[in-house]
Write a protein that holds these residues in place. Structure first.
Motif, PDB file in Angstrom:
ATOM      1  N   GLY A 243      10.005  -3.588  -4.832  1.00  0.00           N
ATOM      2  CA  GLY A 243       8.631  -3.817  -4.389  1.00  0.00           C
ATOM      3  C   GLY A 243       8.498  -3.410  -2.947  1.00  0.00           C
ATOM      4  N   SER A 244       7.260  -3.399  -2.456  1.00  0.00           N
ATOM      5  CA  SER A 244       6.965  -3.001  -1.067  1.00  0.00           C
ATOM      6  C   SER A 244       7.727  -1.730  -0.693  1.00  0.00           C
ATOM      7  CB  SER A 244       7.321  -4.126  -0.086  1.00  0.00           C
ATOM      8  OG  SER A 244       6.662  -5.312  -0.465  1.00  0.00           O
TER       9      SER A 244
ATOM     10  N   GLU B 226       6.820   1.117   0.201  1.00  0.00           N
ATOM     11  CA  GLU B 226       6.335   1.867   1.365  1.00  0.00           C
ATOM     12  C   GLU B 226       7.140   1.577   2.627  1.00  0.00           C
ATOM     13  OE1 GLU B 226       4.499   0.274  -0.802  1.00  0.00           O
ATOM     14  OE2 GLU B 226       3.076   1.733  -1.619  1.00  0.00           O
TER      15      GLU B 226
ATOM     16  N   ASP C  26       6.315   6.606  -5.868  1.00  0.00           N
ATOM     17  CA  ASP C  26       5.672   5.351  -6.254  1.00  0.00           C
ATOM     18  C   ASP C  26       4.300   5.655  -6.848  1.00  0.00           C
ATOM     19  OD1 ASP C  26       5.489   2.620  -6.560  1.00  0.00           O
ATOM     20  OD2 ASP C  26       4.964   2.207  -4.472  1.00  0.00           O
ATOM     21  N   ILE C  27       3.674   4.595  -7.389  1.00  0.00           N
ATOM     22  CA  ILE C  27       2.306   4.781  -7.852  1.00  0.00           C
ATOM     23  C   ILE C  27       1.339   4.582  -6.690  1.00  0.00           C
ATOM     24  CG2 ILE C  27       2.686   4.217 -10.286  1.00  0.00           C
ATOM     25  CD1 ILE C  27       1.491   1.420  -9.663  1.00  0.00           C
TER      26      ILE C  27
ATOM     27  N   GLU D   9      -2.718   3.949  -6.190  1.00  0.00           N
ATOM     28  CA  GLU D   9      -3.962   3.651  -6.909  1.00  0.00           C
ATOM     29  C   GLU D   9      -5.132   3.933  -5.965  1.00  0.00           C
ATOM     30  OE1 GLU D   9      -3.752  -0.038  -9.027  1.00  0.00           O
ATOM     31  OE2 GLU D   9      -5.812   0.103  -9.721  1.00  0.00           O
TER      32      GLU D   9
ATOM     33  N   GLY E 247      -4.779   4.057  -2.640  1.00  0.00           N
ATOM     34  CA  GLY E 247      -4.241   4.727  -1.439  1.00  0.00           C
ATOM     35  C   GLY E 247      -4.221   3.793  -0.236  1.00  0.00           C
ATOM     36  N   ALA E 248      -4.702   2.561  -0.420  1.00  0.00           N
ATOM     37  CA  ALA E 248      -4.820   1.626   0.707  1.00  0.00           C
ATOM     38  C   ALA E 248      -3.463   1.290   1.320  1.00  0.00           C
ATOM     39  CB  ALA E 248      -5.521   0.354   0.254  1.00  0.00           C
TER      40      ALA E 248
HETATM   41  C1  PRP Z   1       1.909  -1.027  -6.112  1.00  0.00           C
HETATM   42  C2  PRP Z   1       2.632   0.226  -5.642  1.00  0.00           C
HETATM   43  C3  PRP Z   1       2.066   0.419  -4.269  1.00  0.00           C
HETATM   44  C4  PRP Z   1       0.654  -0.070  -4.387  1.00  0.00           C
HETATM   45  C5  PRP Z   1      -0.305   1.073  -4.609  1.00  0.00           C
HETATM   46  O1  PRP Z   1       2.577  -2.146  -5.691  1.00  0.00           O
HETATM   47  O2  PRP Z   1       4.030   0.057  -5.680  1.00  0.00           O
HETATM   48  O3  PRP Z   1       2.777  -0.327  -3.307  1.00  0.00           O
HETATM   49  O4  PRP Z   1       0.618  -0.936  -5.525  1.00  0.00           O
HETATM   50  O5  PRP Z   1      -1.639   0.630  -4.720  1.00  0.00           O
HETATM   51  P1  PRP Z   1      -2.775   1.144  -3.733  1.00  0.00           P
HETATM   52  O6  PRP Z   1      -2.717   2.640  -3.700  1.00  0.00           O
HETATM   53  O7  PRP Z   1      -4.060   0.637  -4.365  1.00  0.00           O
HETATM   54  O8  PRP Z   1      -2.538   0.529  -2.379  1.00  0.00           O
HETATM   55  P2  PRP Z   1       2.193  -3.587  -6.217  1.00  0.00           P
HETATM   56  O9  PRP Z   1       0.904  -4.036  -5.614  1.00  0.00           O
HETATM   57  O10 PRP Z   1       2.199  -3.571  -7.705  1.00  0.00           O
HETATM   58  O11 PRP Z   1       3.307  -4.523  -5.628  1.00  0.00           O
HETATM   59  P3  PRP Z   1       4.831  -4.294  -5.227  1.00  0.00           P
HETATM   60  O12 PRP Z   1       4.829  -3.552  -3.920  1.00  0.00           O
HETATM   61  O13 PRP Z   1       5.387  -5.650  -5.099  1.00  0.00           O
HETATM   62  O14 PRP Z   1       5.481  -3.505  -6.323  1.00  0.00           O
END
Ligand code: PRP
Length: 215
Positions: free
Chosen positions: A140-141, A143, A156-157, A159, A161-162
């Motif tokens: 997780g986290s 970034e 990573d995914i 969504e 972009g925030a």
């Molecule tokens: C997901 C993914 C990114 C974020 C992307 O994490 O790993 O960190 O969401 O979304 P965004 O483009 O709308 O900002 P998630 O919130 O599922 O939590 P995690 O970091 O604990 O895996």
């Protein structure tokens, strides 16, 4: 009456999954109660639900203890199980991307450290590239990888972009788009066909209705 067991992914897809099922008149109210219970049943007994970590949904369905699963395509790609993918549910849209500090051109490095939850997908994506690749598994986290110097990029995914923006990162390469999918155990589809087919057909009609209405 044949009961269908559905494995649902906790987290970002849960709410829209329940909303879609409610639109079909399926009772998901037990899932909304605050409780430590792990198995729930619809009032009419037609459905049994388990709410599990996204990466565990394909496992439950593959083993046949859940007949149906609702989970993101990203997770399906990563887990790579022999399931029937029956339907694109149209929500939970996101992109799998390689991200980092684009201005530093990290993909040009001879040795690239990739932090990711998706080690399988990352392995495939980077397998044929010239650089030597080190894949670092995070849960997780993700970034944080480039921000704190653990990795050169992340896979990573994305969504909205925030999260990238908030951390000064950007998309360097888009791998594919993803959304929530309905998957079915291969044996269940045969043995419980009379219950599962109408359920899938109902979901398909509702997804199409929503698409037509631009929802
Ligand atoms: C997901 C993914 C990114 C974020 C992307 O994490 O790993 O960190 O969401 O979304 P965004 O483009 O709308 O900002 P998630 O919130 O599922 O939590 P995690 O970091 O604990 O895996």
């Amino acid at each position: 009456m044949t009961q269908i067991t559905i494995a649902m992914a906790k987290g970002r897809l849960a709410e829209q999954t329940m909303e879609l099922m409610e639109a079909l008149g399926i009772d998901v109210s037990p899932l909304k109660e605050k409780s430590r219970k792990l198995v729930f049943e619809s009032g009419d007994g037609r459905f049994r639900y388990i709410m599990v970590k996204p990466s565990d949904v394909p496992t439950y369905v593959d083993h046949g203890v859940a007949d149906v699963g609702i989970v993101g395509k990203d997770t399906l790609m990563e887990e790579n199980r022999p399931l029937y993918e029956m339907l694109d549910l149209g929500f939970g849209k996101c992109r799998i991307c390689v991200c980092g500090y684009a201005e530093q051109e990290p993909l040009k490095k001879a040795h690239i450290r990739v932090a990711t939850k998706y080690t399988g997908i990352a392995g495939q994506v980077f397998a044929t590239r010239g650089s030597s690749i080190e894949i670092i598994k995070l849960n997780g986290s993700v970034e944080l990888g480039p921000v704190i110097g653990l990795s050169d990029v992340i896979l990573d995914i994305v969504e909205s972009g925030a999260t990238l923006r908030a951390n000064g990162l950007s998309v360097i390469e888009e791998i594919c788009t993803c959304s929530a999918r309905l998957v079915v155990n291969r044996v269940s589809l045969k043995t419980k066909e009379t219950a599962i087919r109408p359920f899938i057909d109902g979901m398909r009609r509702e997804v199409e209705r929503r698409k037509e209405q631009g929802l």
